[in-house]
Design a protein around this motif. Structure first.
Motif: not given
Length: 391
Positions: A77-80, A98-107
């Motif tokens: 579930g990787i989103w903008e 951070g917890p909300f950041e995953f390679y520039g997106k939200v995972n």
């Protein structure tokens, strides 16, 4: 939450976020105060994050712990980043690493892993695998290593009211360990229905049921099918997946008419009939969090041939290494030669009728019901509640 073709909708992150917020807002309204919320996969991971960041000070939910379960880490579930506005936690939560950041997106799955009081997966081996490398962890292996003390693997169970050859309403001939001749009648019935033919009276039938995708080892299957047929066996396939594998399997079916049956669809009745009719079940998975078809197969006396990974490693004991206790065939390398070697061992056993019958009965006696996993989950819920309220 999928369309008719099985694909998700573009607004999935908003659907999942809305549902997660609805759950947390509904609880005080209906007066249900849970000790633990058990969230599963990316679909409900936002519940875990919101409970930790916003609802932890809510007097009604302050004592509620969270368990987050990963069924398949490949679906994260990787989103903008714009989804943060809908979640409502503020952009200060979105920063590198951070917890909300995953390679520039939200995972979403990362949120569940980071914020839950404990994390579980559906088998002990898979719990270890997803921390070992990117091959299994899909980019979240590092995050999971930080939670290793709170990461658990509990095997899925089987509903034997639904998957039981003595009770199965989908098969024409019910059978048990005491009348396995009825299994042969199911085999004859299936082959007649699918217009398949055996080149000799005693010919083994191999089955595969599942998604036709790379994870399931379909490329290995496609390489080995011609060799199985050359050795006198027949193969039946049921499932849908990528167009590449559809095309390869259809070409093989044209090449081996009446010896290979490829059924590109979802069919509950046929899946039960395949389990009841086949002699061997093929699961050459690249990775397999738990797997259920190998467990169904055991109950139906259909000997599993599996790769040693995830739940397959935890549930199938290799007959070659343990002839007095084994009830399946297990291979290590993710390769067609390794799968073929396991198939050859299965064919050798098939030709030894007394030994084959003994192994088949041994498989049918295995118990993978929900009874044991339920107690393990209850123990984990107690730990989660204790951990959450001792902070």
């Amino acid at each position: 939450y999928t369309d008719k073709s099985g694909h998700g909708y573009p607004d999935e992150p908003y659907r999942f976020t809305f549902f997660s917020k609805a759950v947390l807002n509904a609880l005080p309204t209906i007066g249900f105060k849970p000790d633990v919320i058990h969230a599963n996969d990316a679909h409900t991971a936002v519940i875990v994050a919101l409970l930790a960041l916003k609802y932890s000070i809510h007097p009604f939910l302050a004592d509620t712990g969270t368990l987050f379960t990963i069924h398949n880490i490949g679906y994260q579930g990787i989103w903008e980043p714009s989804i943060i506005n809908a979640i409502g936690v503020g952009w200060n939560q979105f920063y590198p690493m951070g917890p909300f950041e995953f390679y520039g997106k939200v995972n979403f799955m990362k949120l569940g892993i980071v914020y839950a009081d404990a994390v579980s997966t559906v088998s002990p081996t898979y719990a270890r695998e997803i921390t070992s490398s990117s091959e299994y962890g899909y980019g979240l292996e590092g995050v999971l290593r930080t939670r290793v003390g709170r990461l658990f693997g509990i095997l899925n169970g089987v509903n034997y009211d639904e998957w039981n050859p003595e009770l199965d309403e989908f098969i024409p001939y019910k059978y048990s360990i005491d009348n396995l001749d009825m299994k042969e009648k199911n085999k004859q019935y299936l082959m007649k229905e699918l217009k398949m033919k055996r080149i000799k009276a005693e010919a083994p039938l191999f089955g595969f049921i599942g998604r036709l995708v790379e994870q399931k080892g379909v490329e290995l299957l496609c390489e080995v099918i011609p060799r199985i047929i050359e050795e006198g066996g027949n193969v039946v396939i049921l499932g849908t997946g990528t167009e590449k594998y559809h095309s390869i399997l259809q070409d093989l079916q044209s090449q081996f008419q009446k010896r290979l049956s490829v059924n590109l669809r979802f069919d509950i009745r046929l899946s039960h009939l395949i389990e009841a009719a086949c002699d061997f079940f093929l699961m050459p998975s690249k990775y397999e969090p738990c797997g259920l078809n190998q467990l169904y197969s055991l109950k139906y006396g259909t000997i599993p041939i599996v790769r040693k990974t995830g739940g397959l490693a935890d549930t199938i004991l290799d007959y070659s290494e343990h002839p007095d206790e084994g009830y399946g065939f297990v291979f290590d390398d993710f390769s067609a030669p390794a799968l073929w070697m396991a198939v050859q061992k299965a064919l050798h056993l098939y030709n030894q009728k007394e030994k084959f019958a003994a192994v088949r009965k041994r498989a049918m006696k295995k118990d993978f019901s929900w009874e044991n996993p339920v107690y393990k989950y209850m123990e984990l819920y107690d730990k989660v509640y204790e951990w959450h309220n001792s902070r």
